[in-house]
Design a protein around this motif. Structure first.
Motif, PDB file in Angstrom:
ATOM      1  N   ASP A 316       0.807  -1.311  -0.021  1.00 27.41           N
ATOM      2  CA  ASP A 316       0.105  -0.080  -0.047  1.00 27.41           C
ATOM      3  C   ASP A 316       1.023   1.299  -0.155  1.00 27.41           C
ATOM      4  OD1 ASP A 316      -2.178  -1.603   2.261  1.00 27.41           O
ATOM      5  OD2 ASP A 316      -2.315  -1.550   0.021  1.00 27.41           O
ATOM      6  N   LYS A 317       0.230   2.481  -0.539  1.00 26.11           N
ATOM      7  CA  LYS A 317       1.033   3.589  -0.534  1.00 26.11           C
ATOM      8  C   LYS A 317       1.233   4.147   0.702  1.00 26.11           C
ATOM      9  CE  LYS A 317      -0.577   4.882  -5.096  1.00 26.11           C
ATOM     10  NZ  LYS A 317      -1.398   5.889  -5.828  1.00 26.11           N
ATOM     11  N   GLU A 318       0.431   3.841   1.681  1.00 25.07           N
ATOM     12  CA  GLU A 318       0.480   4.709   3.190  1.00 25.07           C
ATOM     13  C   GLU A 318       1.543   3.719   4.022  1.00 25.07           C
ATOM     14  OE1 GLU A 318      -1.455   8.079   2.402  1.00 25.07           O
ATOM     15  OE2 GLU A 318      -0.542   7.544   4.054  1.00 25.07           O
ATOM     16  N   PRO A 319       2.377   4.202   4.641  1.00 23.67           N
ATOM     17  CA  PRO A 319       3.028   3.281   5.574  1.00 23.67           C
ATOM     18  C   PRO A 319       2.480   2.863   6.834  1.00 23.67           C
ATOM     19  CG  PRO A 319       4.244   5.642   5.077  1.00 23.67           C
ATOM     20  CD  PRO A 319       2.815   5.494   4.656  1.00 23.67           C
ATOM     21  N   TYR A 320       2.776   1.618   7.223  1.00 24.64           N
ATOM     22  CA  TYR A 320       1.988   0.945   8.202  1.00 24.64           C
ATOM     23  C   TYR A 320       3.075   0.382   9.179  1.00 24.64           C
ATOM     24  CZ  TYR A 320      -1.355  -2.080  10.715  1.00 24.64           C
ATOM     25  OH  TYR A 320      -2.020  -2.594  11.716  1.00 24.64           O
ATOM     26  N   LEU A 321       2.758   0.509  10.432  1.00 25.43           N
ATOM     27  CA  LEU A 321       3.637   0.057  11.439  1.00 25.43           C
ATOM     28  C   LEU A 321       2.867  -0.796  12.308  1.00 25.43           C
ATOM     29  CD1 LEU A 321       6.626   0.451  12.463  1.00 25.43           C
ATOM     30  CD2 LEU A 321       5.436   2.114  14.294  1.00 25.43           C
ATOM     31  N   TYR A 322       3.146  -2.259  12.394  1.00 25.01           N
ATOM     32  CA  TYR A 322       2.689  -3.374  13.337  1.00 25.01           C
ATOM     33  C   TYR A 322       2.660  -2.934  14.763  1.00 25.01           C
ATOM     34  CZ  TYR A 322       2.266  -5.800   8.941  1.00 25.01           C
ATOM     35  OH  TYR A 322       1.784  -6.188   7.609  1.00 25.01           O
ATOM     36  N   LEU A 323       1.707  -3.384  15.748  1.00 21.00           N
ATOM     37  CA  LEU A 323       2.061  -3.004  17.089  1.00 21.00           C
ATOM     38  C   LEU A 323       2.994  -3.990  17.457  1.00 21.00           C
ATOM     39  CD1 LEU A 323      -1.644  -2.889  18.057  1.00 21.00           C
ATOM     40  CD2 LEU A 323      -0.031  -0.927  17.942  1.00 21.00           C
ATOM     41  N   ASP A 324       3.901  -3.669  18.596  1.00 23.85           N
ATOM     42  CA  ASP A 324       5.006  -4.688  19.161  1.00 23.85           C
ATOM     43  C   ASP A 324       4.179  -5.997  19.655  1.00 23.85           C
ATOM     44  OD1 ASP A 324       6.743  -2.047  20.974  1.00 23.85           O
ATOM     45  OD2 ASP A 324       6.749  -2.680  18.887  1.00 23.85           O
ATOM     46  N   SER A 325       3.043  -5.875  20.100  1.00 21.67           N
ATOM     47  CA  SER A 325       2.558  -7.226  20.482  1.00 21.67           C
ATOM     48  C   SER A 325       2.214  -7.991  19.229  1.00 21.67           C
ATOM     49  CB  SER A 325       1.059  -6.985  21.274  1.00 21.67           C
ATOM     50  OG  SER A 325       0.143  -6.387  20.372  1.00 21.67           O
ATOM     51  N   LYS A 326       1.830  -7.568  18.069  1.00 22.25           N
ATOM     52  CA  LYS A 326       1.643  -8.219  17.011  1.00 22.25           C
ATOM     53  C   LYS A 326       2.871  -8.907  16.459  1.00 22.25           C
ATOM     54  CE  LYS A 326      -2.893  -7.648  16.423  1.00 22.25           C
ATOM     55  NZ  LYS A 326      -3.830  -8.662  16.355  1.00 22.25           N
ATOM     56  N   MET A 327       3.847  -7.882  16.526  1.00 18.97           N
ATOM     57  CA  MET A 327       5.305  -8.528  16.075  1.00 18.97           C
ATOM     58  C   MET A 327       5.906  -9.367  17.041  1.00 18.97           C
ATOM     59  SD  MET A 327       6.416  -6.647  13.486  1.00 18.97           S
ATOM     60  CE  MET A 327       8.258  -6.729  13.537  1.00 18.97           C
ATOM     61  N   GLN A 328       5.596  -9.437  18.260  1.00 20.36           N
ATOM     62  CA  GLN A 328       6.037 -10.384  18.998  1.00 20.36           C
ATOM     63  C   GLN A 328       5.151 -11.904  18.971  1.00 20.36           C
ATOM     64  OE1 GLN A 328       5.522  -8.899  23.107  1.00 20.36           O
ATOM     65  NE2 GLN A 328       7.149  -7.483  22.974  1.00 20.36           N
ATOM     66  N   LEU A 329       3.964 -11.600  18.745  1.00 20.55           N
ATOM     67  CA  LEU A 329       3.306 -12.835  18.543  1.00 20.55           C
ATOM     68  C   LEU A 329       3.448 -13.358  17.072  1.00 20.55           C
ATOM     69  CD1 LEU A 329       1.097 -14.835  19.287  1.00 20.55           C
ATOM     70  CD2 LEU A 329      -0.738 -13.258  18.258  1.00 20.55           C
ATOM     71  N   ALA A 330       3.846 -12.566  16.198  1.00 19.91           N
ATOM     72  CA  ALA A 330       4.367 -13.248  14.792  1.00 19.91           C
ATOM     73  C   ALA A 330       5.558 -14.126  14.885  1.00 19.91           C
ATOM     74  CB  ALA A 330       4.481 -12.059  13.749  1.00 19.91           C
ATOM     75  N   GLN A 331       6.614 -13.379  15.709  1.00 24.69           N
ATOM     76  CA  GLN A 331       7.883 -13.908  16.117  1.00 24.69           C
ATOM     77  C   GLN A 331       7.720 -15.377  16.634  1.00 24.69           C
ATOM     78  OE1 GLN A 331      11.015 -12.885  14.686  1.00 24.69           O
ATOM     79  NE2 GLN A 331      11.431 -14.885  15.326  1.00 24.69           N
ATOM     80  N   SER A 332       6.808 -15.482  17.710  1.00 20.38           N
ATOM     81  CA  SER A 332       6.691 -16.703  18.335  1.00 20.38           C
ATOM     82  C   SER A 332       5.959 -17.645  17.369  1.00 20.38           C
ATOM     83  CB  SER A 332       5.457 -16.508  19.512  1.00 20.38           C
ATOM     84  OG  SER A 332       5.897 -15.589  20.242  1.00 20.38           O
ATOM     85  N   ILE A 333       5.259 -17.373  16.486  1.00 21.65           N
ATOM     86  CA  ILE A 333       4.824 -18.246  15.325  1.00 21.65           C
ATOM     87  C   ILE A 333       5.802 -18.808  14.515  1.00 21.65           C
ATOM     88  CG2 ILE A 333       3.225 -18.543  13.346  1.00 21.65           C
ATOM     89  CD1 ILE A 333       1.328 -16.642  14.831  1.00 21.65           C
ATOM     90  N   VAL A 334       6.892 -18.023  13.934  1.00 21.92           N
ATOM     91  CA  VAL A 334       8.092 -18.052  13.177  1.00 21.92           C
ATOM     92  C   VAL A 334       8.919 -19.060  13.924  1.00 21.92           C
ATOM     93  CG1 VAL A 334       9.794 -17.084  12.173  1.00 21.92           C
ATOM     94  CG2 VAL A 334       7.640 -15.981  11.971  1.00 21.92           C
ATOM     95  N   ASP A 335       9.235 -18.779  15.385  1.00 25.67           N
ATOM     96  CA  ASP A 335      10.147 -19.588  16.188  1.00 25.67           C
ATOM     97  C   ASP A 335       9.577 -20.986  16.203  1.00 25.67           C
ATOM     98  OD1 ASP A 335      10.879 -16.945  18.722  1.00 25.67           O
ATOM     99  OD2 ASP A 335      11.683 -17.527  16.577  1.00 25.67           O
ATOM    100  N   VAL A 336       8.252 -21.210  16.306  1.00 28.36           N
ATOM    101  CA  VAL A 336       7.619 -22.721  16.463  1.00 28.36           C
ATOM    102  C   VAL A 336       7.767 -23.185  15.038  1.00 28.36           C
ATOM    103  CG1 VAL A 336       5.591 -23.902  16.769  1.00 28.36           C
ATOM    104  CG2 VAL A 336       6.064 -22.017  18.015  1.00 28.36           C
ATOM    105  N   THR A 337       7.577 -22.442  13.888  1.00 24.62           N
ATOM    106  CA  THR A 337       7.693 -22.986  12.674  1.00 24.62           C
ATOM    107  C   THR A 337       9.133 -23.535  12.405  1.00 24.62           C
ATOM    108  OG1 THR A 337       5.893 -21.536  12.006  1.00 24.62           O
ATOM    109  CG2 THR A 337       7.677 -22.533  10.259  1.00 24.62           C
TER     110      THR A 337
END
Length: 924
Positions: A316-337
């Motif tokens: 998208d044209k507009e910059p978007y910043l994920y919340l820290d909680s979303k980033m931490q949860l996403a990293q947890s999913i990646v770690d398990v994977t």
């Protein structure tokens, strides 16, 4: 009914609604209704809640429609409404009886609604703002009294409690959802048999969490092992995987030297870049080719090794910043994977190697076909080639009798020469008619091979083979067959070993977690079908770390083997004993009829642990803490039963020594936040996040500094300063208090020595020691080494211990205390009066100082003067120095001085400060 009584009735009704956790809107509507009924001269009452853009939007109020607009269409913008801005900043109620004389209200609203008077109140609890409430008229001033404003404030306080409860409930639900999501990810990944399936699962959950399906993964090449290549793309991505890979090749993107990939690989932390063209690290050419505006990159780490990275991009044209909680949860999913990928990629690598070897065998056998065809001419040259082949080769006629065999084949089959085989039927090698028919090609066949066949040697022993059968033709007629085979015993053994390690613990030979989950899942299905109960026991060895630290890991492994043997001997037939890892074991008990059956098994375990374990020349008594969960009482899934049993085990840890607890609601208090905090604490010392502050100890009579106490602080990189009351218990529970305590002692001694060398007063340094440190056999050696290393004289070091340590009074504790005292170090009892030490201990142990707990000091002027006076008198009678902690007022200091206690520390003199502040205030 009197007006005041009606108000209390309304407040009670709203309180009841809040306590019953009814709908927030309904509760707030009752608040606005109550205010509109009591403040009759008010034409409009509205509650406005904060939005993400910083404005406040109408939520509930009276009336529902104002000037043709519903309440949720009304927005409070603090850029225009300076009155609302002031209320938000001060969190204080503001009443404007005449808006014509005040410029702070939004002039647009005042003109549009003809507002003459206005009341704005903050909806807050303990300085935390949850919203705003507005009361105003439509042309006739409200003329509110102070009592009416206080009445409105009382209702607003109820609204604040309702919103706070709703927010807390939403936060708890968010934690539960995150936890359940990770459990779902674990379960889904455990069902994946290919790395593509595991990546699809990962992509699916990342899309769910980040609401973005443009996800790609770049992995290390499974064969080369070092080169990073684009591997897979989410099926729901805006690109096709073919175009995605071609664009990478077209751009000539070198990931091995890319700054962004290198940073993720080295730091092992995720990176988020809202605008890639404002950052020098991303490859801008690649971003333009893909249309990438922003990206988030997550490292795939397994067992400390970097496997690759997952990128999630914003188109998208507009910059978007994920919340820290979303980033931490996403990293947890990646770690398990990553853990799942590591296993699957290893298996894939093995399969590629096997496939490559199989291909080589086939190609070699194709070459041998030509040799076998020409054997019919009995050429000496061809016979030599046949005899030199490393694989076994034998020929068959149409009656399946052996016509020839090369030396390698005869040797593998256990015969001294090929002559022992020639002329005999093939049944000597392949027993059974069905086996022969399934293995040998028919006349119409051309060629096939298999790896699942068994050949038999002369002594009737068998071995697995991989073989190829080809037809021998003469002028388009099949006259026989030739069999080329290879002994694959070693490969089969390797496959069995891999399969064994996939399901069993290599140290104890017990089923591992994978096999336990499989058996427990089957047991649950059977129990549900037959209406039976089952139990899961989670065991943890007490003081196992002490065995490893004192005797070494080889003795720890020996203990685990003996524990596994005793547990296996205790459980009933049909039960499964599994090692979870470390010193944790799980027992699955099927077909449990009552809790008595479980207690019987536990008593058997306790009896087994009552016998000492023989670890080489050492004999040790080891206890275990046990947690129990039941199906269907405590869960109906494998994850829930194991988790609840683990939770109950931690409850048993509170009372160590062969303790057990059945799971009950309310035990699970270990939140994700506390687990993250524990993980961060492991890195705090290495990342230099820990600091030491110093609180002076003052001789009140002379107003001079006599010493300082070193106090530990943790400056977390994202959470800021964390209270010692929060992280010290975690450090003690995990054993981190031992290395942290050694670091504090070394830094404190180094600082004091520096002050002495600079000519400052020869003050003392007090350092706290934990119970765990005293239980270490090398404590005295460590302290002595620190003093030698820093050059500090022992008489300037004071070590503070707790009463609980004195109560233990173990032989090691007493010996260590005497050694420290003989060295010249002073020992003090910290927080005296809060434990249960006896006077005999004070006389027997080498104690020099008592520190009165601050709870007695601060209550001294009310009701604890007698206790404080007794402690001071006791200390003087025993010839001990006494220090009062927590002195916060001059009145307390004067009173303590009258009681003949001159040494004090507390906020009245100084809070704990940096070393530089001590120098400025007391040394200059």
């Amino acid at each position: 009914m009197p007006e005041e009584q009606t108000r209390y009735s309304r407040l009670a009704n709203i309180t009841k609604m809040i306590n019953m956790k009814q709908d927030l809107r309904e509760a707030l509507e009752q608040v606005t209704l109550a205010i509109s009924e009591e403040i009759v001269q008010c034409d409009s009452v509205g509650i406005y809640l904060p939005q993400e853009d910083g404005t406040f939007r109408g939520y509930v109020g009276k009336p529902d429609v104002i000037n043709g607009m519903t309440l949720d269409m009304h927005v409070i913008d603090t850029q225009y409404d300076l009155l609302a801005k002031e209320v938000i900043e001060t969190k204080k109620t503001i009443y404007i009886p005449d808006t014509s004389k005040d410029s702070r209200p939004d002039p647009r609203a005042v003109k549009g609604f003809q507002i003459k008077s206005l009341l704005v109140l903050p909806i807050s609890v303990e300085q935390e703002l949850f919203g705003l409430m507005f009361l105003f008229d439509y042309g006739i001033p409200m003329n509110l009294t102070d009592q009416e404003i206080q009445t409105v404030e009382a209702y607003v306080n109820m609204a604040a409690v309702a919103i706070q409860n709703a927010n807390n409930l939403a936060y708890k639900q968010h934690l539960i959802n995150d936890k359940q999501l990770l459990l779902d990810v674990n379960r889904a990944l455990s069902m994946c048999s290919t790395y593509q399936a595991s990546l699809d699962t990962c992509f699916s959950y990342l899309t769910k969490v980040l609401n973005n399906s443009n996800i790609g993964v770049h992995l290390l090449d499974p064969i080369a092992g070092k080169q990073i290549k684009p591997a897979n793309l989410s099926k729901d991505s805006d690109w096709t995987e073919e175009n995605w890979i071609k664009t990478h090749e077209k751009t000539q993107f070198d990931q091995d030297n890319d700054p962004l990939v290198q940073e993720v690989s080295e730091t092992k932390k995720p990176i988020q870049i809202p605008n890639v063209f404002e950052d020098d690290r991303p490859n801008h050419d690649l971003c333009r080719n893909f249309g990438i505006k922003g990206l988030a990159m997550f490292p795939l780490i397994s067992m400390g090794k970097f496997l690759g990275q997952i990128s999630i991009v914003n188109l998208d044209k507009e910059p978007y910043l994920y919340l820290d909680s979303k980033m931490q949860l996403a990293q947890s999913i990646v770690d398990v994977t990553a853990s799942t990928l590591s296993i699957l990629l290893y298996v894939e690598k093995q399969e590629i190697m096997i496939e490559k070897r199989t291909f080589e065998v086939i190609e070699k056998n194709k070459e041998l076909e030509h040799v076998v065809t020409e054997l019919r001419q009995l050429s000496r040259e061809k016979e030599l080639i046949l005899n030199s082949a490393g694989e076994g080769i034998f020929g068959l006629d149409l009656k399946r009798n052996i016509t020839f065999c090369n030396p390698a084949g005869a040797s593998m089959l256990g015969y001294e020469s090929e002559a022992e085989l020639v002329g005999h039927p093939v049944e000597q090698i392949m027993y059974g008619k069905e086996n022969i028919e399934s293995c040998l090609v028919h006349v119409s066949s051309t060629q096939r091979y298999t790896t699942d066949t068994i050949f038999y040697r002369k002594d009737l022993s068998s071995f697995p083979v991989e073989y190829v059968i080809s037809s021998i033709k003469e002028k388009d007629h099949i006259v026989g067959e030739v069999v080329t085979f290879k002994d694959v015993t070693q490969r089969k053994q390797l496959e069995e070993k891999i399969k064994y390690h996939a399901y069993f613990d290599s140290l104890t030979d017990l089923p591992n977690r994978v096999l336990l989950l499989d058996r427990l899942t089957q047991g649950l299905e059977y129990a549900k079908l037959h209406n039976e109960r089952l139990a899961v026991l989670y065991l943890d060895l007490d003081r196992f770390k002490l065995v490893n630290d004192s005797l070494g890991h080889s003795y720890g492994d020996l203990l685990l083997k003996q524990v596994a043997k005793r547990l296996s001997e205790c459980v009933s037939k049909g039960a499964t004993v599994s090692r979870q890892g470390g010193d944790e074991f799980t027992i699955f008990l099927p077909a449990v009829k009552s809790e008595k059956d479980i207690v019987k098994e536990i008593h058997c375990i306790h009896d087994a642990f009552s016998i000492p374990f023989q670890l080489g020349d050492h004999e040790m008594f080891i206890k275990t803490s046990i947690g129990v969960s039941l199906f269907p009482d405590n869960g109906d899934t494998t994850e829930m039963l194991i988790k609840n049993a683990d939770t109950a085990m931690y409850k048993s840890k509170d009372t160590p020594g062969n303790s057990f607890h059945f799971f009950s609601e309310g035990m699970d208090t270990r939140t994700f936040e506390s687990i993250r905090l524990e993980n961060d604490l492991y890195k705090a010392l290495e990342n230099e996040e820990l600091t030491i502050v110093y609180q002076p100890q003052i001789e009140y009579q002379t107003k001079t500094i006599r010493g300082v106490e070193a106090l530990l602080r943790w400056n977390h990189p994202t959470k800021g300063m964390i209270s010692p009351d929060t992280f010290i218990p975690i450090a003690e529970e995990t054993g981190l208090i031992v290395p942290i305590g050694e670091w504090v002692l070394r830094e404190a001694c180094k600082q004091l020595k520096e002050w002495h060398q600079n000519g400052y007063p020869l003050i003392t340094m007090a350092v706290n020691l934990s119970v765990q440190q005293f239980e270490q056999s090398q404590l005295f050696t460590m302290v002595e080494h620190v003093l030698e290393e820093t050059g500090l004289s022992p008489e300037y070091l004071h070590l503070e211990i707790t009463e609980n340590l004195i109560v233990k009074n173990t032989e090691r504790t007493v010996t260590t205390m005497k050694q420290l005292n003989d060295l010249g170090i002073k020992l003090a009892i910290d927080d005296f009066g809060t434990g249960y030490s006896s006077l005999s201990y004070l006389k027997k142990l080498p104690i020099s100082t008592l520190k009165i707990d601050k709870s007695y000091v601060q209550d001294m002027l009310r009701d604890n003067a007698a206790i404080t006076k007794t402690i001071i008198t006791l200390a003087h009678n025993l010839g001990l120095e006494v220090i009062a902690e927590g002195v916060e007022t001059k009145e307390l200091a004067d009173y303590l001085s009258e009681l003949n206690c001159q040494m004090m520390q507390g906020y009245f003199f100084s809070k704990p400060v940096q070393s530089s502040d001590i120098m400025i205030k007391y040394f200059q």
